[in-house]
Structures are given as C-alpha cells and as structure tokens.
Design a protein around this motif. Structure first.
Motif, PDB file in Angstrom:
ATOM      1  N   UNK A 124      36.417-103.270  15.883  1.00  0.00           N
ATOM      2  CA  UNK A 124      37.420-102.396  15.568  1.00  0.00           C
ATOM      3  C   UNK A 124      37.059-101.007  14.640  1.00  0.00           C
ATOM      4  N   UNK A 125      36.277-101.682  13.732  1.00  0.00           N
ATOM      5  CA  UNK A 125      35.770-100.353  12.649  1.00  0.00           C
ATOM      6  C   UNK A 125      35.007 -99.289  13.442  1.00  0.00           C
ATOM      7  N   UNK A 126      34.178 -99.776  14.314  1.00  0.00           N
ATOM      8  CA  UNK A 126      33.228 -99.008  15.066  1.00  0.00           C
ATOM      9  C   UNK A 126      33.889 -98.264  16.190  1.00  0.00           C
ATOM     10  N   UNK A 127      34.885 -98.883  16.649  1.00  0.00           N
ATOM     11  CA  UNK A 127      35.778 -98.289  17.839  1.00  0.00           C
ATOM     12  C   UNK A 127      36.475 -97.105  17.288  1.00  0.00           C
ATOM     13  N   UNK A 128      37.136 -97.215  16.094  1.00  0.00           N
ATOM     14  CA  UNK A 128      37.895 -96.295  15.654  1.00  0.00           C
ATOM     15  C   UNK A 128      36.774 -95.039  15.196  1.00  0.00           C
ATOM     16  N   UNK A 129      35.649 -95.387  14.533  1.00  0.00           N
ATOM     17  CA  UNK A 129      34.770 -94.194  14.389  1.00  0.00           C
ATOM     18  C   UNK A 129      34.552 -93.396  15.757  1.00  0.00           C
ATOM     19  N   UNK A 130      34.023 -94.224  16.771  1.00  0.00           N
ATOM     20  CA  UNK A 130      33.783 -93.655  18.032  1.00  0.00           C
ATOM     21  C   UNK A 130      34.921 -92.864  18.583  1.00  0.00           C
ATOM     22  N   UNK A 131      36.097 -93.364  18.630  1.00  0.00           N
ATOM     23  CA  UNK A 131      37.402 -92.675  19.267  1.00  0.00           C
ATOM     24  C   UNK A 131      37.474 -91.373  18.463  1.00  0.00           C
ATOM     25  N   UNK A 132      37.482 -91.339  17.100  1.00  0.00           N
ATOM     26  CA  UNK A 132      37.625 -89.852  16.318  1.00  0.00           C
ATOM     27  C   UNK A 132      36.689 -89.155  16.577  1.00  0.00           C
ATOM     28  N   UNK A 133      35.329 -89.728  16.794  1.00  0.00           N
ATOM     29  CA  UNK A 133      34.330 -88.673  16.834  1.00  0.00           C
ATOM     30  C   UNK A 133      34.460 -87.983  18.428  1.00  0.00           C
ATOM     31  N   UNK A 134      34.929 -88.806  19.109  1.00  0.00           N
ATOM     32  CA  UNK A 134      35.124 -88.601  20.781  1.00  0.00           C
ATOM     33  C   UNK A 134      36.217 -87.418  20.897  1.00  0.00           C
ATOM     34  N   UNK A 135      37.412 -87.709  19.939  1.00  0.00           N
ATOM     35  CA  UNK A 135      38.497 -86.970  20.116  1.00  0.00           C
ATOM     36  C   UNK A 135      38.095 -85.588  19.523  1.00  0.00           C
ATOM     37  N   UNK A 136      37.466 -85.546  18.418  1.00  0.00           N
ATOM     38  CA  UNK A 136      37.051 -84.317  17.432  1.00  0.00           C
ATOM     39  C   UNK A 136      36.001 -83.629  18.546  1.00  0.00           C
ATOM     40  N   UNK A 137      35.131 -84.031  19.014  1.00  0.00           N
ATOM     41  CA  UNK A 137      34.023 -83.458  19.980  1.00  0.00           C
ATOM     42  C   UNK A 137      34.712 -82.631  21.163  1.00  0.00           C
ATOM     43  N   UNK A 138      35.456 -83.759  21.868  1.00  0.00           N
ATOM     44  CA  UNK A 138      36.269 -83.103  23.126  1.00  0.00           C
ATOM     45  C   UNK A 138      37.118 -81.982  22.723  1.00  0.00           C
ATOM     46  N   UNK A 139      37.741 -81.934  21.548  1.00  0.00           N
ATOM     47  CA  UNK A 139      39.072 -81.006  21.340  1.00  0.00           C
ATOM     48  C   UNK A 139      38.264 -79.842  21.125  1.00  0.00           C
ATOM     49  N   UNK A 140      36.967 -79.880  20.005  1.00  0.00           N
ATOM     50  CA  UNK A 140      36.102 -78.755  19.789  1.00  0.00           C
ATOM     51  C   UNK A 140      35.700 -78.165  20.973  1.00  0.00           C
ATOM     52  N   UNK A 141      35.004 -79.051  21.749  1.00  0.00           N
ATOM     53  CA  UNK A 141      34.411 -78.503  23.140  1.00  0.00           C
ATOM     54  C   UNK A 141      35.383 -77.549  23.761  1.00  0.00           C
ATOM     55  N   UNK A 142      36.629 -78.037  24.230  1.00  0.00           N
ATOM     56  CA  UNK A 142      37.693 -77.217  24.922  1.00  0.00           C
ATOM     57  C   UNK A 142      38.336 -76.179  24.213  1.00  0.00           C
ATOM     58  N   UNK A 143      38.380 -76.073  22.996  1.00  0.00           N
ATOM     59  CA  UNK A 143      38.763 -75.114  22.094  1.00  0.00           C
ATOM     60  C   UNK A 143      37.579 -73.933  22.306  1.00  0.00           C
ATOM     61  N   UNK A 144      36.650 -74.195  22.224  1.00  0.00           N
ATOM     62  CA  UNK A 144      35.469 -73.417  22.113  1.00  0.00           C
ATOM     63  C   UNK A 144      35.407 -72.774  23.712  1.00  0.00           C
TER      64      UNK A 144
END
Length: 346
Positions: A124-144
């Motif tokens: 669960x802990x690793x999943x939370x880290x992965x999901x937050x990084x996933x969201x931030x990276x995808x959002x940053x990519x699409x913003x750019x």
C-alpha cells in the motif's frame, strides 16, 4: 490553462502498462524480499495484476481529469490538481485492493518470505508513492504539451493576424495612390492637353506597377526605382522646378529588396508636408548607406496645415517592415533636413 490530455492508443497503453508493471513489480520485490527473483507463482501473479492495475489506473486518470475539468471550473488550477491527486491516490488504493489484494488472498497463500501483514502495508505504501508520482508526471507532461500546443496556436494566430494586417496595409496604398494621381490629372486637363496625355501614359505605367506588385511582400530596388522615375515624372509635370529629386544608388545595391511603394510613400510624404516654390524648391536626395539603408532626405519647409497630419504613410511603412524584418526604420529631423531611413533586404 486547462489540462486536456490526449488519450494514448491501445497499443501504447499496453506498452506503457507493461513497462510500468515490470518496474513496479521489481521495485516492490526488491524492497520486500531483497531480490527481484522470488517464488515463480507469486512473480507471475504480481506481473499479471500490475499489468491490469496500470491499465485500469491509466483509464482512471483520464476519467478523473475529464470530471475535474467539467465539474470544478470555478476552483483554481492548484486546487483542482491537489484534489485530483488525493482522489487519484484513493482510487489507486481501491484498485490495488480489488485487483491485487483480494485475488491474492483468495487464490494464493502467503508464501512465507515475509509476514503477510507487513507485505500488505508495504504494498500500500509503495502503491501510494507510485500513484502520486504517476499522477504528477502525467499531469506535468500534459501541461507542457498543452502549453506547447497553445504557443504554436498563438504563433499561428499571430501570423494570421499579421498577414491580414499586412494585406490591409497594402490595400491602403492602391486607392491612396490613385486618388492623388487623379487629383493631379484633374488639374492638368484644364491647363495643357498634351501634357495631360503624357501624364496619363506615365500614370498608366506607374499604376501598372502598383497592380503587379500588389500581392508581393518585397520588390527588387531596381524595379521600384523604375516605377519611381515614372512617379517623379508625374510630380515634375505638376510642380516643375519647384521639386528637385536626385538619386545616388550604387549598382550593387539595386538587387536588394524592400516593400513595394516604400520609396513612393517617402517622396509623397516629403511633398505633402513641405512648401514647394520656385524660390525655395523642395530638394529630395535618395541614397544608400554602406550598411544597406535606403535614405530619403529633404530640406525642411514645413507646410502650414489646416489639419494635423495622421502619419498614415509612415505608419504604413513601419508596420510593413515590422512584419517582414527585425531591422528598424528611422524617421527624424537633423538640422534643417528631414531624414527617412529604411533597410534594404538581401
């Protein structure tokens, strides 16, 4: 700026999910077991569930973004992204529970490498880290990506606006030139019929040039000067020795370019704003500098005008040059002379 992510194709989604599942599974295995190689049955289950998990997570991301953009238009982008991250992390936990934990509990027994409760908490802990990084990276990519597209669209729109403005500037010249020429002709008709005939011939030659160069952004200086000679002839018929025009242009400069009718507007500007008389003729000198500037210089004999000058002619020249080049045009008074300098383009 709104984040409007473009959905990946099925092939790309599968490829991305496969890569992420391998990275995700190996990272979890290394953290929990200290190795990426462990019980084969457990490994196979982890790879399969993580593949399905990332496919579902990917779809959840796009669904969530669409919902946030649709339902939360009133909030700021930072608030929307923060709320989106929290919801996405919660959805990730739910997906992990449904896709991984429940099937694992039902289908497999804990294999003894580590205490089962500890493994669940770490997952669960690793999943939370992965999901937050996933969201931030995808959002940053699409913003750019959207920012880049917006910049391209803005640049294209600016070019279209500039082109439309430039066409408007060129369209101003034709009726302006014709109107002034017809005014001169209306005066000459009552004075000298033979002179009027010559005037009409030169006017036809000059106006043919105006029509031929109407759709061109640039014209060779030699061609412009050929037209100017006809234009000066028209002026000389009207003003006789009240106007004196001289040119000193080296032959090697004649193949340079400038916007059509630029020289005509500069001469017309000098005639329009100055007094012309036999005692004090208007003297216009046309030359080219070593740094490729066309210079039109005239003595100042400012006409007393009933109405203030609008400066349309000089604004026209300035705006057309701004559209074509970054080199500047210059209009200034030096002593008892007015000097216009416009760049010649190679």
């Amino acid at each position: 700026m709104k984040v409007k992510p473009t959905k990946l194709t099925l092939k790309n989604r599968l490829l991305l999910a496969a890569v992420l599942s391998i990275v995700y599974t190996n990272v979890i295995a290394f953290i929990i077991y200290g190795t990426v190689v462990y019980h084969p049955q457990h490994m196979l289950f982890d790879y399969v569930y993580s593949l399905v998990f990332f496919l579902a997570l990917h779809q959840t991301y796009y669904w969530l973004q669409n919902q946030l953009e649709t339902r939360l238009k009133a909030v700021t982008q930072v608030q929307r992204y923060t709320l989106g991250l929290l919801i996405f992390m919660s959805a990730s936990m739910l997906l992990f529970t449904v896709i991984a934990l429940v099937p694992f509990t039902l289908l497999l027994q804990p294999l003894g490498e580590i205490e089962f409760g500890m493994e669940v908490r770490l997952n669960y802990t690793i999943n939370l880290l992965f999901s937050s990084v996933y969201y931030l990276c995808f959002t940053a990519f699409h913003i750019l990506r959207n920012y880049h597209r917006a910049m391209i669209n803005a640049e294209m729109l600016q070019k279209e606006i500039a082109q439309a403005q430039y066409e408007g500037l060129k369209n101003q010249i034709n009726p302006h030139f014709l109107f002034n020429s017809l005014n001169v002709l209306s005066t000459l008709v009552h004075i000298d019929a033979d002179l009027s005939e010559k005037f009409i011939d030169q006017l036809a030659k000059a106006y043919r040039y105006v029509l031929e160069q109407h759709d061109h952004e640039l014209v060779v200086l030699k061609t412009e000067i050929d037209f100017i000679n006809a234009y000066i002839f028209l002026l000389k018929i009207r003003f006789e020795d009240k106007l004196q025009v001289s040119m000193d242009i080296p032959a090697e400069k004649l193949n340079h370019y400038l916007p059509p009718l630029t020289l005509q507007l500069l001469i017309e500007n000098a005639v329009k704003h100055n007094v012309l008389s036999r005692e004090s003729p208007l003297v216009v000198n046309i030359s080219v500098t070593e740094d490729d500037y066309l210079v039109v210089q005239n003595n100042l004999q400012i006409r007393t005008q009933e109405f203030a000058s609008t400066g349309v002619g000089l604004k026209n020249i300035t705006n057309r040059y701004e559209y074509i080049t970054q080199r500047k045009v210059f209009f200034h008074i030096l002593g008892k002379s007015y000097i216009s300098k416009v760049p010649l383009l190679p």
